[in-house]
Enzyme design. Structure first.
Site, PDB file in Angstrom:
ATOM      1  N   ALA A  73      -0.465   1.161   9.038  1.00  0.00           N
ATOM      2  CA  ALA A  73       0.014   2.288   8.245  1.00  0.00           C
ATOM      3  C   ALA A  73      -1.136   3.154   7.739  1.00  0.00           C
ATOM      4  O   ALA A  73      -1.041   4.368   7.725  1.00  0.00           O
ATOM      5  CB  ALA A  73       0.848   1.774   7.071  1.00  0.00           C
ATOM      6  N   LYS A 102       0.362 -13.721   0.420  1.00  0.00           N
ATOM      7  CA  LYS A 102      -0.859 -12.909   0.365  1.00  0.00           C
ATOM      8  C   LYS A 102      -1.915 -13.609  -0.473  1.00  0.00           C
ATOM      9  O   LYS A 102      -1.601 -14.302  -1.439  1.00  0.00           O
ATOM     10  CB  LYS A 102      -0.579 -11.533  -0.259  1.00  0.00           C
ATOM     11  CG  LYS A 102       0.318 -10.650   0.588  1.00  0.00           C
ATOM     12  CD  LYS A 102       0.344  -9.236   0.070  1.00  0.00           C
ATOM     13  CE  LYS A 102      -0.931  -8.502   0.409  1.00  0.00           C
ATOM     14  NZ  LYS A 102      -1.076  -8.209   1.842  1.00  0.00           N
ATOM     15  N   MET A 108       3.123  -3.973   2.850  1.00  0.00           N
ATOM     16  CA  MET A 108       3.951  -5.031   2.280  1.00  0.00           C
ATOM     17  C   MET A 108       5.325  -4.469   1.897  1.00  0.00           C
ATOM     18  O   MET A 108       5.434  -3.501   1.149  1.00  0.00           O
ATOM     19  CB  MET A 108       3.258  -5.599   1.040  1.00  0.00           C
ATOM     20  CG  MET A 108       3.974  -6.759   0.392  1.00  0.00           C
ATOM     21  SD  MET A 108       3.031  -7.381  -1.017  1.00  0.00           S
ATOM     22  CE  MET A 108       3.030  -5.936  -2.077  1.00  0.00           C
ATOM     23  N   HIS A 142      -3.281   1.152  14.528  1.00  0.00           N
ATOM     24  CA  HIS A 142      -3.283  -0.279  14.182  1.00  0.00           C
ATOM     25  C   HIS A 142      -2.455  -0.611  12.952  1.00  0.00           C
ATOM     26  O   HIS A 142      -2.343  -1.772  12.587  1.00  0.00           O
ATOM     27  CB  HIS A 142      -4.715  -0.773  13.987  1.00  0.00           C
ATOM     28  CG  HIS A 142      -5.242  -0.620  12.582  1.00  0.00           C
ATOM     29  ND1 HIS A 142      -5.276   0.589  11.917  1.00  0.00           N
ATOM     30  CD2 HIS A 142      -5.768  -1.533  11.717  1.00  0.00           C
ATOM     31  CE1 HIS A 142      -5.804   0.409  10.710  1.00  0.00           C
ATOM     32  NE2 HIS A 142      -6.105  -0.854  10.560  1.00  0.00           N
ATOM     33  N   LEU A 195       0.245 -13.278   5.620  1.00  0.00           N
ATOM     34  CA  LEU A 195       1.197 -13.974   6.490  1.00  0.00           C
ATOM     35  C   LEU A 195       2.561 -13.400   6.142  1.00  0.00           C
ATOM     36  O   LEU A 195       2.918 -13.348   4.967  1.00  0.00           O
ATOM     37  CB  LEU A 195       1.220 -15.470   6.182  1.00  0.00           C
ATOM     38  CG  LEU A 195       0.183 -16.381   6.823  1.00  0.00           C
ATOM     39  CD1 LEU A 195       0.289 -17.768   6.213  1.00  0.00           C
ATOM     40  CD2 LEU A 195       0.408 -16.466   8.317  1.00  0.00           C
ATOM     41  N   SER A 224       7.378  -3.512  10.360  1.00  0.00           N
ATOM     42  CA  SER A 224       6.282  -3.590  11.322  1.00  0.00           C
ATOM     43  C   SER A 224       6.870  -3.333  12.699  1.00  0.00           C
ATOM     44  O   SER A 224       8.095  -3.394  12.885  1.00  0.00           O
ATOM     45  CB  SER A 224       5.614  -4.968  11.278  1.00  0.00           C
ATOM     46  OG  SER A 224       4.992  -5.200  10.034  1.00  0.00           O
TER      47      SER A 224
END
Length: 871
Positions: free
Chosen positions: A796, A870, A771, A794, A595, A775
């Protein structure tokens, strides 16, 4: 496999149809930096294999985030004709099942390694495998050594055989039985499994050089050049080639000679010389069969090497005598394979094993055998020749279990079964069958033996990791403890809040999200459904969640497929899959699932951004998770079903992982129905998480998620899925089954599958970074429809395995570095933070730039993270 590439333009590359089995070329989207990363694993080889499957249209496609997967590359796209084509679980998404740490894996050289040691020390080592089709043991290089966390509630299965062999692993790990592969959880006491009786020797490390260029002073410089090109000099103790050279030298001292003009020739039976030739080829040495019983090496340089290694002497070379036990073992196995007698029995008693050679060499052999607890005598024959004799039963058993024979398949197989029999004798009392009866009843080709399982236990693992190994050999197995073993998506939720409003409360917000949304390995949802109650979830997906109070009716308009694929059949999903999925419904999971609270920091296309409800400075939330254990189990179940069915349909099988069946077959349609059910589970899962995200914002900001915060879903895309779609190929409209594995649908403006509110601008495409990195949100284009069956990247894409990342990064340091950059991270463990370090992934900016330049997606906005939760 070296895969040729032809450059089309700056970011497009073609894999030409260089293999006659390829039905279409490959198409790779990458800049030079990304392409180099793909060359470091099997990405391009896997794309080539996909191009060989029946019914494939246009290209086997690799996106810029592509990296090695199971069967298909991750980031792979392929479209197959719905009538003539196939469906493959490996092209939609699949993980691995695993074994416990401490499991011993048998290498080609006859020594054992612990499975957890493989990634760091022994990734170049070849392992022993069971060639099921040809019925003998073989060697294979390792493709990968994978690991995964043990779930918090996960159990392992431990089985024990009558001879004391033990294997422990995940419930879904397959072991080989006389009837085929069976999951560990399905093995019962009294069942038989196939074992490889060989015990081998422990690995001993020795440092230093055995032979270098100085040994060839005065020789033709071409000799040194030839050997250096094949990495045969300098020859170090740690080099895997040393074991091969030791057994070739052993064979050569008995059944080889070097002529006056430096020609090296081996003699023996055809099937024996075939095995010798395999080892020579592994060293890069060519050999030809001159006559039925002769094998000639074409390079005099290799003859010189064997001379320097001691072939010219009538005694065992010093480097063998000084070497570790495993090197001695290979030398002796080659020597006895050439000239040792085959093991024979009189009833239940083994007859002596003999070796004929010079007295000097046999004296050396006798001394070396003592290190294996093998006693031998040297006797003179009637004709003046000398024979080494191993005659007491303990010594014969130790010879067969620790040394055995190499190169002669008959001697080796009989020797292995004989060793199993002698161990069997120790355990049995009275009514003992003869060796020949045992061999007929329990023996299998290649020396494998069926052993009875005497104990099966479900145990709580006392370790954190499971491990598995992938091999190149089509057998797709390895020897572990002597036993032969064998849909995800992204959602973006917008808010009316700005960074200025959220920044002061980011720690409280992320901690609240972490509290309200279950996460971590084996995490379980907040609702408790019995496995018998999830059929409605599998049929209705996100609609089930909304109907049960998890979200708003209008949410469904903003999900790919409306959050529900028609035609899902719960009956096609196994009980085990449902049992794994039910407790995990409504949970995030671990690894790269997350999230993330983000800020829109750059708008590339204001018109499209406005249509998506985005503005600069806005706070949004990205959710990345999938179908959890249920989806994995569905893929695992159907891989096994398809492995049994593939021969029936005579489908090409270029890679053991690339199992497929005709799409219209019973197995293909049943899998498609089960895959839809797993996708629906994933949509329901993300919908429930969305509900708890909204509740978390309400808890922190004391405002209504709908009326005040405007927390609408922007979109939800799946990126491990198969879809029946209509596309244009060579000017004709055709129905295809599109496999998107680690790839995202990217439909253009005007397409009927795009939600009405976005139809004028095109489907939103969500590209999460790693992370701590940006994005992106993009829009689908006509270019994607023309080139990639409406697909784009979709994310990295990894460049470091999780294990490698934990060696290179420390979780606490990464978290502090991110905090220094204004990104607050809350994770179930610091190990996960290390595994997901930004440096473990490709540069997402490069990936997005490639798809934008290629015209297969259009840049709309960039988001940077300010808070991460996470598992």
């Amino acid at each position: 496999m070296v895969v040729p590439l032809k450059r089309i333009d700056k970011i497009r590359w073609e894999i030409p149809k260089f293999d006659k089995r390829m039905r279409v070329p490959g198409r790779v989207y990458a800049d030079e930096v990304l392409l180099e990363k793909m060359k470091n694993d099997r990405t391009l080889e896997q794309a080539t294999n996909v191009a060989m499957l029946p019914g494939i249209y246009k290209y086997s496609i690799v996106m810029p985030d592509g990296h090695q997967g199971y069967g298909f590359p991750i980031g792979g796209v392929a479209a197959f004709d719905v009538k003539e084509g196939v469906i493959s679980p490996g092209g939609i998404g699949y993980d691995i099942n695993c074994l416990a740490p401490g499991t011993r894996v048998l290498t080609e050289h006859g020594y054992w390694l612990k499975i957890e040691e493989m990634p760091e020390k022994f990734k170049l080592q070849r392992l022993r495998v069971y060639n099921i089709e040809e019925g003998h043991n073989d060697f294979s290089k390792v493709v990968f050594v994978a690991e995964r966390e043990v779930g918090s509630e996960e159990k392992a299965i431990r089985i024990v055989t009558e001879s004391g062999k033990v294997i422990e692993g995940s419930e879904d790990h397959p072991v080989l039985t006389p009837e085929g592969y069976v999951y560990l959880r399905n093995v019962k006491e009294g069942d038989y499994i196939l074992v490889y009786p060989f015990e081998g020797v422990p690995y001993e490390e020795k440092k230093g050089v055995i032979l270098d260029e100085s040994a060839f002073e005065g020789e033709d410089p071409q000799v040194v050049k030839f050997l250096r090109e094949r990495n045969l000099i300098p020859l170090q103790w740690k080099d895997p080639k040393v074991g091969i050279l030791a057994r070739i030298l052993g064979f050569a001292l008995a059944n080889g000679y070097i002529s006056e003009n430096d020609n090296l020739t081996f003699h023996g039976k055809e099937e024996v010389l075939r095995e010798v030739r395999k080892d020579l080829e592994e060293l890069g040495i060519e050999a030809i069969v001159a006559e039925e019983d002769k094998l000639k090496v074409t390079s005099r340089e290799f003859a010189f090497l064997l001379e320097k290694l001691g072939m010219a002497h009538d005694s065992i070379p010093e480097w063998i005598i000084e070497g570790p036990l495993w090197i001695k073992r290979n030398f002796l196995a080659g020597l006895f394979g050439a000239n040792g007698s085959i093991v024979e029995f009189k009833g239940d008693v083994p007859l002596p094993i003999t070796l004929t050679h010079s007295r000097e060499l046999l004296n050396d052999v006798s001394r070396i055998l003592e290190g294996f607890k093998v006693r031998a005598k040297i006797k003179m024959g009637k004709n003046g020749s000398y024979q080494l004799v191993i005659e007491d039963e303990d010594s014969i058993r130790n010879f067969l279990g620790r040394i055995n024979y190499e190169y002669d398949p008959e001697k080796k197989a009989r020797g292995l079964i004989a060793y199993a029999y002698l161990k069997f004798k120790e355990l049995m009392k009275g009514n003992l069958m003869t060796f020949e009866e045992f061999a007929r009843d329990r023996g299998y080709e290649g020396g494998f033996v069926a052993e009875k399982v005497i104990e099966v236990k479900s145990v709580k693992p006392e370790y954190d990791k499971f491990y598995d190994i992938g091999v190149y050999h089509s057998a797709h197995n390895f020897i572990a403890n002597g036993i032969v073993v064998h849909n995800c998506g992204v959602r973006l939720i917008r808010t009316n809040l700005t960074e200025k409003e959220v920044r002061p409360r980011i720690k409280q917000l992320v901690d609240t999200l972490f509290k309200n949304v279950p996460s971590g390995v084996g995490s379980q949802g907040r609702i408790k459904l019995h496995w018998t109650q999830i059929d409605d979830v599998l049929v209705d997906g996100a609609k089930w969640a909304v109907d049960n109070g998890y979200g708003w009716e209008r949410d469904l308009e903003r999900l790919e497929e409306g959050g529900r694929m028609e035609g899902a059949d719960p009956e096609a999903v196994s009980q085990r899959a449902k049992q794994r999925g039910a407790p995990q419904l409504g949970s995030l999971g671990s690894g790269n699932h997350f999230l993330e609270v983000q800020v829109v920091d750059k708008i590339f296309d204001p018109e499209v951004a406005k249509a998506y409800g985005l503005f600069e400075g806005q706070v949004v939330v990205m959710v990345h998770t999938g179908s959890r254990g249920l989806g994995h189990q569905v893929a695992s179940d159907y891989l096994r079903i398809m492995e049994r069915a593939i021969r029936k349909y005579r489908i090409p099988w270029p890679d053991r992982e690339l199992v497929s069946v005709p799409f219209q077959s019973e197995e293909g349609q049943r899998y498609f129905s089960a895959m839809k059910a797993a996708a629906n589970f994933a949509w329901a899962n993300r919908q429930m998480i969305t509900h708890w995200v909204r509740e978390s914002f309400q808890e922190v900001f004391k405002q209504d998620p709908e009326g005040d915060l405007g927390m609408d879903i922007v979109y939800d895309v799946a990126h491990n899925i198969g879809k029946v779609e209509e596309h244009e190929v060579d000017g004709k409209r055709v129905k295809v089954i599109v496999h998107r594995k680690g790839a995202t649908r990217a439909f253009p403006p005007g397409h009927e599958a795009v939600p009405r509110l976005y139809r004028d601008v095109g489907q939103p495409v969500l590209i999460p970074g790693s992370m701590g990195t940006a994005s992106y949100i993009l829009a689908g284009t006509e270019g994607a429809m023309k080139e990639t069956f409406g697909s784009t990247c979709h994310g990295a894409g990894r460049v470091l395995s999780r294990k490698a990342a934990t060696r290179q990064y420390r979780g606490d340091r990464i978290r502090q570095e991110l905090l220094n950059r204004g990104i607050y991270v809350r994770a179930a463990s610091m190990r996960v933070v290390a595994e997901e370090a930004p440096g473990a992934y490709k540069n997402v900016d490069n990936v997005v730039k490639v798809v934008s330049e290629a015209g297969i997606a259009k840049l709309v906005a960039r988001m940077r993270p300010i808070g991460v939760a996470k598992g």
